[in-house]
Scaffold this motif. Structure first.
Motif, PDB file in Angstrom:
ATOM      1  N   VAL A  86      15.963  -5.041  11.218  1.00 58.96           N
ATOM      2  CA  VAL A  86      15.201  -3.946  12.269  1.00 58.96           C
ATOM      3  C   VAL A  86      14.819  -4.683  13.319  1.00 58.96           C
ATOM      4  O   VAL A  86      13.734  -5.275  13.622  1.00 58.96           O
ATOM      5  CB  VAL A  86      13.888  -3.390  11.279  1.00 58.96           C
ATOM      6  N   PRO A  87      15.854  -4.636  14.471  1.00 54.17           N
ATOM      7  CA  PRO A  87      15.563  -5.435  15.792  1.00 54.17           C
ATOM      8  C   PRO A  87      14.353  -4.579  16.441  1.00 54.17           C
ATOM      9  O   PRO A  87      13.815  -5.070  17.572  1.00 54.17           O
ATOM     10  CB  PRO A  87      16.841  -5.156  16.270  1.00 54.17           C
ATOM     11  N   ASP A  88      14.077  -3.331  16.113  1.00 54.27           N
ATOM     12  CA  ASP A  88      13.222  -2.568  16.918  1.00 54.27           C
ATOM     13  C   ASP A  88      12.511  -1.321  15.850  1.00 54.27           C
ATOM     14  O   ASP A  88      12.887  -0.396  15.585  1.00 54.27           O
ATOM     15  CB  ASP A  88      13.883  -1.895  18.107  1.00 54.27           C
ATOM     16  N   LEU A  89      10.989  -1.741  15.758  1.00 52.04           N
ATOM     17  CA  LEU A  89      10.422  -1.024  14.727  1.00 52.04           C
ATOM     18  C   LEU A  89      10.126   0.448  15.332  1.00 52.04           C
ATOM     19  O   LEU A  89       9.986   1.542  14.507  1.00 52.04           O
ATOM     20  CB  LEU A  89       9.134  -1.572  14.523  1.00 52.04           C
ATOM     21  N   GLY A  90      10.266   0.470  16.602  1.00 46.49           N
ATOM     22  CA  GLY A  90      10.280   1.775  17.218  1.00 46.49           C
ATOM     23  C   GLY A  90      11.219   2.897  17.050  1.00 46.49           C
ATOM     24  O   GLY A  90      11.418   3.702  17.724  1.00 46.49           O
ATOM     25  N   ASP A  91      12.574   2.357  16.493  1.00 46.70           N
ATOM     26  CA  ASP A  91      13.913   2.740  16.654  1.00 46.70           C
ATOM     27  C   ASP A  91      13.767   3.973  15.774  1.00 46.70           C
ATOM     28  O   ASP A  91      13.069   4.200  14.761  1.00 46.70           O
ATOM     29  CB  ASP A  91      14.734   1.752  16.235  1.00 46.70           C
TER      30      ASP A  91
ATOM     31  N   ALA B 191      14.871   3.556  12.110  1.00 48.46           N
ATOM     32  CA  ALA B 191      13.595   2.952  11.143  1.00 48.46           C
ATOM     33  C   ALA B 191      12.509   3.687  10.811  1.00 48.46           C
ATOM     34  O   ALA B 191      11.847   3.949   9.717  1.00 48.46           O
ATOM     35  CB  ALA B 191      12.852   1.587  12.043  1.00 48.46           C
ATOM     36  N   LYS B 192      12.231   4.842  11.685  1.00 49.04           N
ATOM     37  CA  LYS B 192      11.099   5.541  11.675  1.00 49.04           C
ATOM     38  C   LYS B 192      11.527   6.764  10.419  1.00 49.04           C
ATOM     39  O   LYS B 192      10.761   7.116   9.828  1.00 49.04           O
ATOM     40  CB  LYS B 192      10.705   6.431  12.948  1.00 49.04           C
ATOM     41  N   ALA B 193      12.853   7.164  10.561  1.00 45.74           N
ATOM     42  CA  ALA B 193      13.256   8.135   9.551  1.00 45.74           C
ATOM     43  C   ALA B 193      13.429   7.394   8.221  1.00 45.74           C
ATOM     44  O   ALA B 193      13.211   7.953   7.019  1.00 45.74           O
ATOM     45  CB  ALA B 193      14.719   8.439  10.050  1.00 45.74           C
ATOM     46  N   ARG B 194      13.768   5.965   8.179  1.00 51.63           N
ATOM     47  CA  ARG B 194      14.059   5.537   6.684  1.00 51.63           C
ATOM     48  C   ARG B 194      12.587   5.152   6.191  1.00 51.63           C
ATOM     49  O   ARG B 194      12.238   5.105   4.756  1.00 51.63           O
ATOM     50  CB  ARG B 194      14.669   4.024   6.856  1.00 51.63           C
ATOM     51  N   TRP B 195      11.732   4.454   6.836  1.00 53.04           N
ATOM     52  CA  TRP B 195      10.180   3.989   6.706  1.00 53.04           C
ATOM     53  C   TRP B 195       9.369   4.661   7.355  1.00 53.04           C
ATOM     54  O   TRP B 195       8.485   4.063   8.036  1.00 53.04           O
ATOM     55  CB  TRP B 195      10.233   2.808   6.255  1.00 53.04           C
ATOM     56  N   PRO B 196       9.017   6.000   7.299  1.00 53.56           N
ATOM     57  CA  PRO B 196       8.024   6.760   8.132  1.00 53.56           C
ATOM     58  C   PRO B 196       6.705   6.386   8.191  1.00 53.56           C
ATOM     59  O   PRO B 196       6.010   6.040   9.218  1.00 53.56           O
ATOM     60  CB  PRO B 196       8.294   8.338   7.892  1.00 53.56           C
ATOM     61  N   MET B 197       6.083   6.420   6.981  1.00 58.15           N
ATOM     62  CA  MET B 197       4.609   5.804   6.648  1.00 58.15           C
ATOM     63  C   MET B 197       4.446   4.352   7.134  1.00 58.15           C
ATOM     64  O   MET B 197       3.721   4.088   8.210  1.00 58.15           O
ATOM     65  CB  MET B 197       4.160   5.807   5.330  1.00 58.15           C
ATOM     66  N   PHE B 198       5.430   3.383   6.818  1.00 58.10           N
ATOM     67  CA  PHE B 198       5.192   2.260   7.086  1.00 58.10           C
ATOM     68  C   PHE B 198       5.561   1.668   8.644  1.00 58.10           C
ATOM     69  O   PHE B 198       4.721   1.016   9.361  1.00 58.10           O
ATOM     70  CB  PHE B 198       6.413   1.281   6.280  1.00 58.10           C
ATOM     71  N   VAL B 199       6.384   2.426   9.223  1.00 61.04           N
ATOM     72  CA  VAL B 199       6.582   2.160  10.741  1.00 61.04           C
ATOM     73  C   VAL B 199       5.384   2.689  11.435  1.00 61.04           C
ATOM     74  O   VAL B 199       5.000   1.988  12.366  1.00 61.04           O
ATOM     75  CB  VAL B 199       8.107   2.950  11.356  1.00 61.04           C
TER      76      VAL B 199
ATOM     77  N   ASP C 129       0.904  -1.347   0.096  1.00 60.20           N
ATOM     78  CA  ASP C 129      -0.045  -0.001   0.124  1.00 60.20           C
ATOM     79  C   ASP C 129       0.791   1.342  -0.151  1.00 60.20           C
ATOM     80  O   ASP C 129       0.685   2.232  -0.988  1.00 60.20           O
ATOM     81  CB  ASP C 129      -0.844  -0.029   1.302  1.00 60.20           C
ATOM     82  N   LEU C 130       2.061   1.413   0.699  1.00 61.46           N
ATOM     83  CA  LEU C 130       2.606   2.388   1.013  1.00 61.46           C
ATOM     84  C   LEU C 130       3.889   2.538   0.215  1.00 61.46           C
ATOM     85  O   LEU C 130       4.499   3.677  -0.066  1.00 61.46           O
ATOM     86  CB  LEU C 130       3.182   2.488   2.390  1.00 61.46           C
ATOM     87  N   GLY C 131       4.420   1.387  -0.536  1.00 67.61           N
ATOM     88  CA  GLY C 131       5.533   1.684  -1.338  1.00 67.61           C
ATOM     89  C   GLY C 131       6.825   1.716  -0.677  1.00 67.61           C
ATOM     90  O   GLY C 131       7.936   2.179  -1.206  1.00 67.61           O
ATOM     91  N   GLU C 132       6.765   1.268   0.725  1.00 67.22           N
ATOM     92  CA  GLU C 132       8.192   1.526   1.431  1.00 67.22           C
ATOM     93  C   GLU C 132       8.066   0.276   2.435  1.00 67.22           C
ATOM     94  O   GLU C 132       6.974   0.085   2.938  1.00 67.22           O
ATOM     95  CB  GLU C 132       8.387   2.851   1.812  1.00 67.22           C
ATOM     96  N   GLY C 133       9.260   0.095   3.009  1.00 62.96           N
ATOM     97  CA  GLY C 133       9.423  -0.984   4.011  1.00 62.96           C
ATOM     98  C   GLY C 133      10.707  -1.752   3.896  1.00 62.96           C
ATOM     99  O   GLY C 133      11.218  -1.732   2.769  1.00 62.96           O
ATOM    100  N   PRO C 134      10.960  -2.371   4.826  1.00 63.47           N
ATOM    101  CA  PRO C 134      12.303  -3.291   4.793  1.00 63.47           C
ATOM    102  C   PRO C 134      12.046  -4.227   3.635  1.00 63.47           C
ATOM    103  O   PRO C 134      13.217  -4.715   3.333  1.00 63.47           O
ATOM    104  CB  PRO C 134      12.353  -4.050   6.057  1.00 63.47           C
ATOM    105  N   CYS C 135      11.091  -4.744   3.219  1.00 60.04           N
ATOM    106  CA  CYS C 135      11.129  -6.075   2.404  1.00 60.04           C
ATOM    107  C   CYS C 135      11.492  -5.289   1.052  1.00 60.04           C
ATOM    108  O   CYS C 135      12.419  -6.075   0.205  1.00 60.04           O
ATOM    109  CB  CYS C 135       9.528  -6.363   2.126  1.00 60.04           C
ATOM    110  N   ALA C 136      10.976  -4.071   0.553  1.00 62.60           N
ATOM    111  CA  ALA C 136      11.249  -3.422  -0.746  1.00 62.60           C
ATOM    112  C   ALA C 136      12.981  -3.067  -0.608  1.00 62.60           C
ATOM    113  O   ALA C 136      13.715  -3.364  -1.724  1.00 62.60           O
ATOM    114  CB  ALA C 136      10.615  -2.181  -0.785  1.00 62.60           C
ATOM    115  N   SER C 137      13.315  -2.739   0.608  1.00 60.36           N
ATOM    116  CA  SER C 137      14.956  -2.433   0.706  1.00 60.36           C
ATOM    117  C   SER C 137      15.798  -3.559   0.391  1.00 60.36           C
ATOM    118  O   SER C 137      16.516  -3.693  -0.167  1.00 60.36           O
ATOM    119  CB  SER C 137      15.022  -1.718   1.765  1.00 60.36           C
TER     120      SER C 137
END
Length: 234
Positions: free
Chosen positions: A90-95, A98-106, A72-80
């Motif tokens: 990504v050991p902590d999705l609240g890091d 992670a929020k800076a790299r995939w803000p919408m996904f996180v 849906d969002l076109g971003e996230g660890p899978c695509a990367s």
């Protein structure tokens, strides 16, 4: 982890699954049994899939939701992981990173049970067909990265084996049931606005995000003619 034994086990799943539509979920279950994670999702990427990706299967609803969010969002660890050809851990999705790299996904992923996510490309040499996501419900590192890479390689082999012996039933056919309405709606929006398929999909994704809805929901409305993009302000 015995690489050959794992591959043989996944090949056995392929051979014992006459209905290939059920194969992705069985492969996800095997991955889940082989790794110390709480859920697994598989996505096909590249090729002629809509937006360059298609959900193949997941071990549970959380795994499916994580794959759908990235679609849906076109971003996230899978695509990367697919783009980089290497694991994305990504050991902590609240890091903060992670929020800076995939803000919408996180932001959306934090509404699920997942608290850590580890993505691995499905590749064999120069052949790359998608990515495998593994999530955990508690934050923390994945120490079994080497084992996960072995599993991802074995899954790739199994999927390629299934495609080669599927009597014309290819990988894209296994994923055809996922996001079917989005595929149809994209064509309808393209015709309504006389724009390319790529631009039509961008319009669908933007509308879904702006209204806080999934692409599947918006696609269903377009297909049912409850929503016409030609009636919207341009």
């Amino acid at each position: 982890m015995d690489r050959s034994r794992l591959a043989d086990g996944l090949f056995a799943i392929v051979e014992s699954t006459p209905d290939l539509d059920a194969l992705p979920e069985r492969l996800c279950g095997a991955c889940l049994a082989a790794l110390p994670v709480d859920g697994v999702g598989l996505s096909l990427m590249g090729g002629n899939y809509l937006a360059g990706r298609a959900l193949l299967g997941a071990s549970d609803s959380t795994g499916a939701r994580l794959e759908e969010l990235q679609f849906d969002l076109g971003e996230g660890p899978c695509a990367s992981a697919f783009a980089d050809g290497q694991p994305v851990l990504v050991p902590d999705l609240g890091d903060r990173d992670a929020k800076a790299r995939w803000p919408m996904f996180v932001h959306e992923a934090e509404t699920t049970r997942a608290r850590a996510l580890f993505a691995f490309p499905l590749q064999l040499g120069a052949i790359s067909i998608g990515a495998m996501d593994c999530y955990r419900t508690q934050p923390g590192p994945l120490h079994e990265v080497t084992e996960a890479l072995v599993v991802a390689e074995a899954v790739t082999l199994a999927l390629l084996h299934a495609q080669a012996h599927g009597d014309g039933h290819g990988l894209a056919d296994m994923a055809v049931g996922h996001h079917a309405a989005v595929h149809q709606a994209t064509g309808m929006v393209s015709a309504q606005l006389e724009i390319s398929i790529e631009e039509a999909f961008v319009r669908l994704r933007a509308y879904a995000y702006r209204h806080g809805r999934s692409l599947d929901e918006v696609g269903a409305d377009v297909v049912a003619r409850r929503l016409r993009f030609s009636d919207l302000p341009q």
